[in-house]
Design an enzyme around this catalytic site. Structure first.
Site, mmCIF file in Angstrom:
data_model
loop_
_atom_site.group_PDB
_atom_site.id
_atom_site.type_symbol
_atom_site.label_atom_id
_atom_site.label_comp_id
_atom_site.label_asym_id
_atom_site.label_seq_id
_atom_site.Cartn_x
_atom_site.Cartn_y
_atom_site.Cartn_z
ATOM 1 N N TYR A 47 0.856 -1.200 0.000
ATOM 2 C CA TYR A 47 0.000 0.000 0.000
ATOM 3 C C TYR A 47 0.876 1.227 0.000
ATOM 4 O O TYR A 47 1.847 1.297 0.755
ATOM 5 C CB TYR A 47 -0.914 0.023 1.227
ATOM 6 C CG TYR A 47 -2.360 -0.024 0.807
ATOM 7 C CD1 TYR A 47 -2.907 1.041 0.081
ATOM 8 C CD2 TYR A 47 -3.175 -1.108 1.103
ATOM 9 C CE1 TYR A 47 -4.221 0.992 -0.353
ATOM 10 C CE2 TYR A 47 -4.482 -1.157 0.678
ATOM 11 C CZ TYR A 47 -5.000 -0.100 -0.056
ATOM 12 O OH TYR A 47 -6.296 -0.144 -0.492
ATOM 13 N N GLU A 49 -0.517 4.821 -0.579
ATOM 14 C CA GLU A 49 -1.311 6.032 -0.862
ATOM 15 C C GLU A 49 -0.420 7.258 -0.733
ATOM 16 O O GLU A 49 0.342 7.374 0.230
ATOM 17 C CB GLU A 49 -2.488 6.133 0.106
ATOM 18 C CG GLU A 49 -3.626 5.210 -0.258
ATOM 19 C CD GLU A 49 -4.774 5.283 0.739
ATOM 20 O OE1 GLU A 49 -4.635 5.981 1.763
ATOM 21 O OE2 GLU A 49 -5.791 4.630 0.490
ATOM 22 N N ASP A 193 -5.959 13.602 -25.439
ATOM 23 C CA ASP A 193 -5.941 12.203 -25.017
ATOM 24 C C ASP A 193 -5.253 11.429 -26.146
ATOM 25 O O ASP A 193 -5.866 11.100 -27.154
ATOM 26 C CB ASP A 193 -7.384 11.724 -24.807
ATOM 27 C CG ASP A 193 -7.460 10.265 -24.405
ATOM 28 O OD1 ASP A 193 -6.429 9.573 -24.490
ATOM 29 O OD2 ASP A 193 -8.555 9.823 -24.016
ATOM 30 N N THR A 219 -3.208 6.094 -22.290
ATOM 31 C CA THR A 219 -3.098 4.754 -21.741
ATOM 32 C C THR A 219 -1.641 4.332 -21.936
ATOM 33 O O THR A 219 -0.914 4.944 -22.725
ATOM 34 C CB THR A 219 -4.004 3.753 -22.489
ATOM 35 O OG1 THR A 219 -3.697 3.839 -23.887
ATOM 36 C CG2 THR A 219 -5.473 4.052 -22.278
ATOM 37 N N LYS A 222 -1.327 0.591 -25.267
ATOM 38 C CA LYS A 222 -1.621 0.485 -26.703
ATOM 39 C C LYS A 222 -0.290 0.576 -27.452
ATOM 40 O O LYS A 222 0.514 -0.343 -27.350
ATOM 41 C CB LYS A 222 -2.633 1.568 -27.095
ATOM 42 C CG LYS A 222 -3.975 1.412 -26.353
ATOM 43 C CD LYS A 222 -5.004 2.391 -26.819
ATOM 44 C CE LYS A 222 -6.362 2.121 -26.230
ATOM 45 N NZ LYS A 222 -6.609 2.805 -24.956
ATOM 46 N N ARG A 228 -1.407 -2.539 -18.769
ATOM 47 C CA ARG A 228 -2.648 -1.752 -18.796
ATOM 48 C C ARG A 228 -2.550 -0.653 -17.758
ATOM 49 O O ARG A 228 -2.226 -0.910 -16.604
ATOM 50 C CB ARG A 228 -3.856 -2.624 -18.441
ATOM 51 C CG ARG A 228 -4.004 -3.876 -19.248
ATOM 52 C CD ARG A 228 -5.412 -4.420 -19.164
ATOM 53 N NE ARG A 228 -6.269 -3.604 -19.986
ATOM 54 C CZ ARG A 228 -6.266 -3.662 -21.325
ATOM 55 N NH1 ARG A 228 -5.513 -4.509 -21.966
ATOM 56 N NH2 ARG A 228 -7.058 -2.868 -22.019
HETATM 57 C C1 LIG Z 1 -8.767 7.690 -26.626
HETATM 58 C C2 LIG Z 1 -8.946 6.783 -25.450
HETATM 59 N N1 LIG Z 1 -8.984 7.320 -24.223
HETATM 60 C C3 LIG Z 1 -9.165 6.561 -23.129
HETATM 61 C C4 LIG Z 1 -9.305 5.199 -23.228
HETATM 62 C C5 LIG Z 1 -9.609 4.416 -21.999
HETATM 63 O O1 LIG Z 1 -8.594 3.615 -21.599
HETATM 64 P P1 LIG Z 1 -8.856 2.433 -20.550
HETATM 65 O O2 LIG Z 1 -9.561 1.377 -21.270
HETATM 66 O O3 LIG Z 1 -7.486 2.097 -20.068
HETATM 67 O O4 LIG Z 1 -9.686 3.031 -19.432
HETATM 68 C C6 LIG Z 1 -9.248 4.591 -24.477
HETATM 69 C C7 LIG Z 1 -9.389 3.130 -24.585
HETATM 70 O O5 LIG Z 1 -9.684 2.534 -25.534
HETATM 71 C C8 LIG Z 1 -9.079 5.410 -25.627
HETATM 72 O O6 LIG Z 1 -9.077 4.886 -26.857
#
Ligand SMILES: Cc1ncc(COP(=O)(O)O)c(C=O)c1O
Length: 427
Positions: A47, A49, A193, A219, A222, A228
């Protein structure tokens, strides 16, 4: 204690599925063995935090070092001042950013889900569409490219607090300069994002969002090919311009607000084993091999684009700049759902996907999304893309021909056996 035969035999089944099949889901990849080793170990027991040097638990000396290493590597890869490596996923990273930047009811402007956006960019079924007031821009009907004029028009009319760029199913690069210019006109913040193309951005193969977007999320699993998880990055820290404060009413720097929004705002204890694995992935990304890998991803996607076009497939936006293709199957008279369900019988995994201006529901869809990060990790090259596309076409043109499906599946299984997945695999 008895061994859990049921679960471990399922893990072995999943290994076999991954080893034998053609993995074309654009958001998937195969992490290295050392990334997996970093994930499955004693760090899961701890843990922690808080943040390195400021924890709510004792015994964090070691995980402090590994989390700090992870932060430092993320900062070095993207040449940024700030990194938070604790988000459990991409969705968690976006939730934390919105909690840091917005008040409930504030307007946000993102790419429509049906045009390639992500659930967390304002979808009605997601926290982002429930807590905030979502507005959407789309892509242009004539060429499938992001409609920046529409983004600007809505931004000027509605004055959202946050503009979100980045997508889940968009095969072209982004004009971050234009997005920032639009945001500047209304004093909005910009979140990029970059979850999908992050690995290609890390290696300079696509435009960098960092100079133009206030905050960037991703993320890590990918094109970054890590475990993950999620990350939040920021090129330069700044005093938050919306006058947002911490619970004591103090105006904070954005880095403080982001850290507070991850913990304690939206998460409890960080997953230190996953953070260790993120650090390992970042170490890999810093090496030359990852540049060759990323260039191969782009080359494979291009080769796949050409092969699909030769067979008269309708590619949204006419092609790809990144690792994926969005294909409209309406001229082939097959739905995305049917395509996904038939291809999987031959061990080809893709996902059905809405195409822009789709006339079918998200459960049926008119299209499929196809990506090459995972097969590129397996070792497939440009020459193989033609074979892959011919397999896909053979299945899609004969969806009821079980004999053909079985034949293609056999060919794929034999072909993929050449590309050993995890040579040291042992369960
Ligand atoms: C553009 C985008 N943002 C956020 C996410 C979310 O990621 P996670 O599945 O790890 O929550 C994804 C997942 O496919 C994504 O394509």
């Amino acid at each position: 204690m008895q061994a859990d035969i049921e679960i471990f035999s399922l893990i072995q089944d999943e290994f076999n599925r991954q080893q034998h099949g053609l993995e074309l889901i654009a958001s998937e990849n195969f992490t290295s063995e050392q990334v997996m080793r970093a994930m499955g170990n004693v760090m899961t027991n701890k843990y922690a935090e808080g943040y390195p040097g400021k924890r709510y638990y004792g015994g964090c000396e070691v995980v402090d070092k590994s989390e700090q290493l992870c932060i430092d590597r993320a900062k070095a890869i993207f040449n940024v001042e700030f990194a938070n490596v604790q988000p459990h996923s991409g969705a968690q990273a976006n939730a934390a950013v919105m909690l840091a930047l917005l008040k409930p009811g504030d307007k946000i402007l993102g790419l429509d889900l049906s045009m390639g956006g992500h659930l967390t960019h304002g979808s009605a079924v997601n926290f982002s569409g429930k807590l905030y007031q979502p507005l959407f821009y789309g892509v242009r009907k004539e060429d499938g490219l992001v409609d920046y004029d529409m983004m600007e028009k809505i931004a000027l009319e509605e004055k959202p607090k946050l503009i979100i760029c980045g997508a889940s199913a968009y095969s072209r690069d982004w004009d971050y300069v234009r997005v920032r210019a639009i945001a500047n006109k209304i004093n909005a913040l910009v979140l990029c994002d970059m979850s999908h193309p992050a690995g290609l951005i890390a290696k300079g193969l696509l435009n960098s969002p960092f100079e133009h977007c206030h905050i960037v999320t991703s993320t890590t699993h990918k094109t970054l090919r890590g475990p993950r998880g999620g990350i939040i990055l920021m090129k330069t820290d700044f005093e938050n311009p919306m006058g947002l404060t911490n619970p004591k009413g103090e105006i904070r720097m954005m880095s403080d607000l982001l850290n507070l929004a991850v913990f304690p705002g939206t998460q409890g204890g960080p997953l230190e084993h996953v953070i260790a694995a993120k650090a390992v992935a970042f170490h890999e990304i810093m090496q030359d091999d990852f540049m060759s890998y990323s260039k191969q991803v782009v080359a494979n996607a291009k080769a796949m684009e050409i092969a699909f076009k030769e067979l008269n497939y309708d590619i949204i936006s006419g092609g790809t700049d990144n690792h994926l293709l969005l294909i409209d199957l309406r001229n082939k008279n097959i739905s995305g759902k049917k395509a996904e369900n038939t291809l999987v019988k031959a061990d080809i995994t893709i996902n059905k996907n809405m195409v822009p201006f789709d006339d079918k529901s998200p459960f049926i869809t008119s299209g499929i999304r196809v990506g090459v990060p995972a097969i590129t990790t397996r070792g497939l090259k440009e020459n193989d893309m033609k074979t892959v596309v011919h397999w896909i076409d053979s299945i899609l043109m004969n969806t009821e021909n079980e004999q053909n499906i079985a034949k293609v599946k056999g060919e794929i299984n034999e072909f993929m056996n050449q590309f050993t997945l995890y040579p040291n695999w042992k369960i």
